[in-house]
Enzyme design. Structure first.
Site, short mmCIF file in Angstrom:
data_model
loop_
_atom_site.label_atom_id
_atom_site.label_comp_id
_atom_site.label_asym_id
_atom_site.label_seq_id
_atom_site.Cartn_x
_atom_site.Cartn_y
_atom_site.Cartn_z
N HIS A 93 -19.76 -63.39 -70.38
CA HIS A 93 -20.08 -64.47 -69.43
C HIS A 93 -19.26 -64.30 -68.15
O HIS A 93 -19.80 -64.33 -67.03
CB HIS A 93 -19.75 -65.82 -70.08
CG HIS A 93 -19.86 -66.99 -69.16
ND1 HIS A 93 -20.99 -67.78 -69.10
CD2 HIS A 93 -19.00 -67.49 -68.24
CE1 HIS A 93 -20.81 -68.71 -68.18
NE2 HIS A 93 -19.61 -68.56 -67.65
N GLU A 94 -17.96 -64.09 -68.29
CA GLU A 94 -17.11 -63.96 -67.11
C GLU A 94 -17.45 -62.69 -66.31
O GLU A 94 -17.35 -62.67 -65.09
CB GLU A 94 -15.62 -63.97 -67.50
CG GLU A 94 -15.14 -65.27 -68.12
CD GLU A 94 -15.47 -66.50 -67.28
OE1 GLU A 94 -15.44 -66.42 -66.04
OE2 GLU A 94 -15.78 -67.55 -67.87
N HIS A 149 -20.01 -63.37 -63.80
CA HIS A 149 -19.47 -63.93 -62.55
C HIS A 149 -18.80 -62.84 -61.72
O HIS A 149 -19.01 -62.71 -60.52
CB HIS A 149 -18.38 -64.97 -62.87
CG HIS A 149 -18.87 -66.24 -63.48
ND1 HIS A 149 -19.86 -67.00 -62.92
CD2 HIS A 149 -18.48 -66.91 -64.60
CE1 HIS A 149 -20.06 -68.09 -63.67
NE2 HIS A 149 -19.24 -68.04 -64.70
N ASP A 181 -22.81 -70.23 -62.87
CA ASP A 181 -23.04 -71.01 -64.09
C ASP A 181 -24.38 -71.73 -64.03
O ASP A 181 -24.78 -72.27 -63.01
CB ASP A 181 -21.91 -72.02 -64.29
CG ASP A 181 -20.65 -71.35 -64.82
OD1 ASP A 181 -20.77 -70.56 -65.76
OD2 ASP A 181 -19.56 -71.62 -64.27
#
Ligand SMILES: [Ca+2]
Ligand SMILES: [Ca+2]
Length: 1032
Positions: free
Chosen positions: A157-158, A161, A168
């Site tokens: 997930h990170e 980014h 998000d």
């Protein structure tokens, strides 16, 4: 919960990063990422367990990433950089790796995020982030799996980014957690909509949940309402990593592939991904990245995705070889200025223990000294005697570089390895004023430098940068600065930046707290001041450089208490203890006051006068270090979005102001951009969340710069000081791993995650006022390669609006219209005032505004109820327009989408804004709710409606007396258990009943019975209605 408390205790320790531009060297080839750097903060104690945990988590991350990218990417090689004082384990020597350049920081918690993994991400859609921050506690404790899901998935997930610049899909700070979809139904903000669940309010004190109430105004769920996904989802569900990565089945990203409609992107949700990436799915953005566009196609044959790890440790000291230009063009004033700034670099800036060597070059090059470790003052003094005093001949930068690498040409015995160290990671600082004109050229020796692993930095003391040298700087991982001989304070700042230890230890960092240039003539005294704050004060040095004759300037330095230090040593009743303090260097024309101990916080004033007959140009600079290890210093770092800019393009200047990991808000942040002619343009940076600033109130201040005049090199300094309102933030908007607050189990029961509680809401912490402070940082420079611009030219359009929001004025009133709000762009990006707006809309197919804005219906001036599309406000102002929606529709609601752009008076058109979709109601979605509210006004508090299902709660409500009044004449209901009214009500006669829910029970006492019955029936009836409504 123990972990949380521990986090707060540990958080007195600092952790930060100096440079906010992404300095990542991660590359991908054959589907494998290499060069990923995970750096451990120096405050973290040595721990082999932590190293093992990092390896385990990132091995899992590699596997998750391989699946998530549909076999396109995994982590092949990862380097872990440990602090230099770790000495129990076996670590390889680091090369160029530095804490400041790391992709992942392992450091103590951000006071707001605690142990929640997050990414500092302030660029636009598709732009990389600055770093991922993980805490040691997160890495080693299994308990976090309950909160954020398997750690490998949280890392994926990170990585979304950090690497691919996606955002998000869950409601982050400032985004609505619920919205009306195009059918008029309430949905939780997430992706995809097929990720199913229920809405609940969690009562952590009792460990129970209840259904969410709806707000009276807009009918959306109440503030504390949380989306609880089902633990078991449909077998079709696979997405989305940027939404609910903790759900077992989530392994992929939401996409736009119509062959898999179940996991298709939700472009109706009001989330950051939709705003920043203009309704595009995360997977589309990821596939568009340079990692995957036409390269790294899926490879299903990679059976083992485990990365190989290197664990390295930096050398205990930094090494600098200064390569100084002594060609003919440097003769005179420039040589003297170079000697001055280098003398301060060597004399003050380079930390004790680091090493410095000197090389000069003109038509050829020669070594002036070998690397010398700065142990005490005598080492610094020795080096100062070796600084070149004469300049003549041609400019052979390649000779200088070769000399930095070799004692004797062709033998390649590196200066950088003279002390037995690997040349890799050594710093070669080239100071030059001109274009090279002598063999060998930079391009002839670049490969040697790169092969040796030296990091080349350059200070261009001229109107233009040598392109080949600038390229080498970038390729080697260094930074380049531009300064003008008109004012050398930016060059002084450049040396200040270069002397930074880059190791994450803010307590050993030297900060520049003041920098100014001024003229002093014989008959006047210049006075200035510096606000020294309480977070700094150690090793504070006031430095004054002058430029005329060997007649020194006179300086009086006034302590906040009023006593003075002075270069005039005559008797004075008001001298501070320690006078005389000044060190006067007539050779370099420098006066400095090294303050003993910790400088008193407060306003220090200085008075400068000169006995010279001509104007003295004076540079004042004040540096200081952290006061002590119990107090994190306020730190400023800055960056640019590019280092090369052409005609009509804007460059973005960023500055991050923080104390530890907490942002400092409402600061006064100015970028000082020095043009090739030496003139300085001032630009105020904002943290307001309007383009180019991604998020308001995150401590990252941003602004477009467009004031180019001539092609050439531009220098950038950033000064930061407090305003009356400055404070350390209470919250941070950012890219955090979404929290698992709980799930609905297969049997329908609600499973609350008790550890999720700490992440409910905005996690406010108490704001702390900063008091007066000031900081100066010198940034990397940039080159303008476009055409010369005159005042009359207008090459710049307004910036694209990035914060357009649409709302129905009143969902209960079909004629109330749509309120549009956004921040006004300017004539040139975010400067000045635009000429007019072009506003367009569509019904239903909102993505048409993204794909073909020009073909969407224009909103005519006559449709504008409030506001004027032909009169934009000045850039940065809040714009609000009210648009009429009168018309006849047969449906209860329609979906509208709006987007607009600004046009300047020269006809330059901005790119279209983000698209703001809205469900517009012709039939109010809150009708039932409104009726219910009216009926229940006797209760006086609708928030208790949900509680009515657990009747006992009602009596605990503050508004119970209004119920009581309806039922009784006094305080019968003040006791605590309404569900067994017998116990409660016996104190008064009438409600003695066996069964509260049976109306006849109440009649046992006659008199009030009928009224009571009616009221209770009414409440129960309405409660049933509401429940029915919530369930549908
Ligand atoms: Ca910001
Ligand atoms: Ca313009």
């Amino acid at each position: 919960m123990i972990l949380v408390n521990l986090s707060f205790i540990l958080c007195v320790l600092a952790c930060f990063k100096d440079v906010i531009v992404s300095s990542s060297i991660v590359t991908i080839s054959n589907n494998g990422y290499s060069g990923l750097l995970i750096a451990i903060n120096p405050e973290v104690p040595e721990s082999s367990q932590l190293i093992d945990a990092i390896k385990e988590v990132w091995t899992d991350a590699s596997k998750a990433l391989y699946t998530a990218t549909k076999q396109r990417a995994y982590f092949d090689q990862i380097t872990i950089l440990v602090p230099k004082f770790w000495n129990e384990g076996t670590y390889q020597p680091a090369g160029k790796e530095t804490y400041d350049a790391a992709d992942v920081l392992v450091a103590y918690p951000n006071p707001v995020y605690q142990d929640q993994p997050y990414t500092l991400q302030y660029g636009g859609c598709g732009e990389p982030g600055t770093y991922i921050h993980l805490t040691p506690s997160y890495l080693v404790n299994d308990s976090f799996v309950d909160i954020f899901g398997p750690k490998g998935k949280a890392m994926a997930h990170e990585w979304g980014h950090y690497r691919w610049g996606v955002f998000d899909e869950t409601p982050t700070y400032g985004y609505d957690p619920f919205y009306y979809n195009s059918m008029g139904q309430i949905e939780a903000t997430r992706c995809p909509v097929n990720l199913k669940g229920e809405f609940k309010v969690i009562d952590y004190s009792t460990g129970t949940t209840h259904d969410c109430q709806r707000n009276v105004q807009d009918g959306l769920p109440e503030d504390n309402c949380v989306f609880f996904p089902y633990e078991e989802q449909s077998s079709y569900l696979t997405s989305s990593f940027m939404s609910n990565q903790y759900i077992k089945q989530v392994e992929l990203f939401c996409h736009n592939d119509k062959n898999d409609p179940y996991n298709i992107h939700n472009n109706e949700a009001p989330n950051e991904q939709n705003r920043m990436c203009n309704l595009r799915s995360t997977w589309e953005v990821i596939l568009d990245s340079s990692d995957f566009s036409n390269v790294n196609s899926p490879n299903v044959e990679i059976l083992d995705t485990s990365p190989t790890f290197r664990v390295v440790k930096p050398s205990s000291s930094k090494r600098y070889v200064l390569v100084l230009d002594t060609s003919g063009s440097m003769d005179g004033k420039k040589l003297e200025q170079m000697r001055q700034v280098v003398s301060i670099f060597i004399g003050q800036f380079v930390p004790t223990g680091d090493q410095v060597a000197l090389v000069e070059f003109a038509s050829s090059a020669s070594k002036l000294t070998s690397l010398r470790t700065l142990t005490d003052q005598s080492d610094r003094d020795f080096l100062l005697t070796k600084l070149p005093k004469d300049a003549s001949g041609n400019t052979c930068i390649g000779c200088g570089l070769q000399s930095a690498l070799a004692v004797k040409p062709n033998t390649l015995i590196f200066i950088l390895e003279e002390n037995g160290e690997d040349p890799a990671g050594g710093n070669i600082v080239v100071f030059t004023d001109g274009e090279e004109n002598e063999n060998p050229y930079v391009k002839d020796v670049s490969h040697e430098v790169l092969r040796a692993g030296g990091v080349v930095h350059a200070i261009f003391f001229s109107t233009s940068a040598s392109n080949d040298l600038a390229t080498l700087v970038v390729d080697s991982g260094g930074i380049w600065f531009y300064g003008s001989d008109v004012s050398i304070n930016s060059i002084l700042g450049a040396f200040q930046t270069l002397a930074s230890p880059n190791d994450g230890d803010v307590y050993s960092e030297t900060f520049q707290v003041h920098s100014s240039t001024f003229d002093v003539d014989k008959y006047s005294t210049y006075n200035g001041y510096v606000d020294v704050d309480s977070t700094v004060g150690n090793n504070t040095v006031f430095t004054f450089i002058w430029d005329q004759y060997n007649i020194q300037i006179e300086v009086v330095l006034e302590h906040p208490s009023g006593c003075v230090y002075s270069t005039n040593h005559l008797a004075n009743a008001n001298y501070c203890t320690g006078q005389p303090l000044d060190k006067v260097d007539l050779t370099f024309k420098v006066v400095s006051f090294p303050l003993p101990g910790t400088a008193e916080p407060g306003r220090w004033r200085y008075y400068v006068s000169s006995a010279a007959d001509r104007l003295q140009k004076v540079i004042a600079s004040v540096t200081s270090q952290a006061a002590d290890r119990s107090k994190q210093p306020i730190v400023v770092s800055s960056g640019l979005d590019k280092t090369d800019v052409g005609t009509g393009d804007a460059i973005v200047v960023y500055a991050q102001v923080s104390q530890g990991f907490a942002p400092v808000l409402d600061a006064n942040v100015l970028a000082l951009v020095q043009q090739p002619d030496g003139i300085v343009k001032e630009l105020e940076l904002y943290d307001a969340g309007a383009a180019p600033d991604v998020r308001a109130d995150d401590g990252v201040y941003s602004r477009f710069f467009t004031s180019y005049s001539t092609p050439g090199s531009y220098g950038v300094q950033v000064t930061v000081s407090q305003t009356a309102k400055s404070y350390k933030a209470t919250r941070v908007a950012g890219s955090r791993a979404p929290v698992n607050f709980g799930t609905i189990k297969a049997d329908g029961s609600v499973s609350i995650n008790p550890d999720g509680m700490q992440y409910v809401g905005t996690n406010d912490v108490t704001p702390v006022e900063t008091g007066n402070f000031s900081r100066v940082v010198t940034n990397e420079g940039f080159q303008y390669t476009g055409i010369a611009v005159s005042e009359a030219d207008d090459f710049f359009p307004p910036s694209a609006i990035s914060d357009l929001k649409a709302e129905q004025m009143d969902v209960n009133d079909p004629n109330s219209g749509v309120a549009l709000s956004f921040t006004a762009p300017g004539n040139d990006y975010d400067q000045g005032t635009a000429f007019r707006f072009e506003l367009r809309y569509v019904i239903d197919n909102v993505t048409q505004l993204v794909d073909e804005f020009e073909n969407c219906t224009i909103v005519e001036d006559t449709d504008v109820i409030e506001g004027n599309l032909t009169q934009p406000k000045v850039a940065g102002s809040k714009e609000v327009f009210l648009i009429s929606t009168n018309g006849s529709f047969t449906t209860n609601q329609i979906t509208l989408g709006f987007a607009l752009l600004a046009i300047d008076e020269s006809g330059n058109r901005a790119d279209p804004s983000n698209v703001a979709p809205i469900t517009y109601f012709y039939s109010s979605p809150v009708v039932i709710q409104t009726t219910t509210v009216d009926d229940l006004t006797t209760v006086g508090d609708l928030t208790t409606v949900g509680d009515l299902t657990t009747v006992g709660d009602l009596t605990t409500d503050a508004n119970t007396p209004s119920i009581a009044n309806d039922f009784t004449t006094d305080s019968n209901f003040t006791t605590d258990n309404y569900s067994t009214p017998k116990d409660d009500i016996t104190t008064e006669g009438y409600f003695i009943t066996e069964d509260y829910t049976t109306t006849d029970s109440y009649s046992t006492e006659g008199g009030n019975a009928s009224r009571v019955t009616a009221t209770i029936n009414s409440i129960l009836f309405m409660a049933t209605l509401i429940l029915y409504f919530l369930m549908t």
